[in-house]
Design a protein around this motif. Structure first.
Motif, mmCIF file in Angstrom:
data_model
loop_
_atom_site.group_PDB
_atom_site.id
_atom_site.type_symbol
_atom_site.label_atom_id
_atom_site.label_comp_id
_atom_site.label_asym_id
_atom_site.label_seq_id
_atom_site.Cartn_x
_atom_site.Cartn_y
_atom_site.Cartn_z
ATOM 1 N N CYS A 18 -31.777 -33.316 32.246
ATOM 2 C CA CYS A 18 -32.470 -33.683 33.470
ATOM 3 C C CYS A 18 -33.301 -34.789 33.275
ATOM 4 O O CYS A 18 -34.332 -34.269 32.466
ATOM 5 N N GLN B 218 -34.506 -28.641 41.630
ATOM 6 C CA GLN B 218 -33.716 -29.048 42.564
ATOM 7 C C GLN B 218 -32.253 -29.319 42.110
ATOM 8 O O GLN B 218 -31.195 -29.297 42.818
ATOM 9 N N ILE B 219 -32.160 -29.569 41.073
ATOM 10 C CA ILE B 219 -30.814 -30.108 40.450
ATOM 11 C C ILE B 219 -30.712 -29.042 39.251
ATOM 12 O O ILE B 219 -30.834 -28.958 38.396
#
Length: 117
Positions: free
Chosen positions: A30, A43-44
Motif C-alpha cells: 500500500c 480503507q484499501i
C-alpha cells in the motif's frame, strides 16, 4: 488472511508482497506514504495483518538513485504514523536482503499461527 505492507518509498513493500505471495500468502503493498489520509491502509483492502517496513534516507537514495533529503523521509514517516502505530510487525530493512526481510515476516506469521494458503 489479508496482509498489507506499508512503509516509505524503497523500503521493499512491493518486493516483500511478491515474495510472500510466492510463499502462498495473500499479501499486498500500500503506497500510504504518498497520501495525507492517515487511514488509507485501512480503507484499501481492510487487512487482517499490517507489516511496516523501515528504511533510511541513505538506502532510499541508493536504491532509487535519487538525492532526497531527510526532510522528505520525515514527511513520509509523518504520513505513515497511524499505520506504524497499528502495525503488527515492523522490520528495519536497512541491514537486510529482500529474502531476509521475507524470512523475518514469514517467521513472525508462522509464530502467531498464520500459515500460507
Amino acid at each position: 488472511m489479508r496482509i498489507t505492507i506499508v512503509g516509505p518509498c524503497a523500503a521493499g513493500k512491493s518486493t516483500l508482497a511478491r515474495n510472500l505471495q510466492a510463499r502462498g500468502y495473500d499479501a499486498e503493498d500500500c503506497a500510504q506514504e504518498h497520501s495525507g489520509v492517515q487511514t488509507m491502509w485501512l480503507q484499501i483492502g481492510k487487512p487482517d495483518m499490517l507489516i511496516y517496513l523501515d528504511v533510511s534516507i541513505e538506502n532510499i537514495c541508493q536504491r532509487l538513485k535519487v538525492n532526497w533529503e531527510q526532510a522528505y523521509l520525515d514527511e513520509m514517516n509523518r504520513r505513515l504514523t497511524h499505520a506504524r502505530q497499528h502495525a503488527h510487525l515492523a522490520i528495519d530493512t536497512n541491514p537486510l536482503t529482500p529474502l531476509q526481510v521475507c524470512d523475518r515476516a514469514t517467521e513472525f506469521l508462522r509464530a502467531i499461527g498464520i500459515l500460507p494458503q
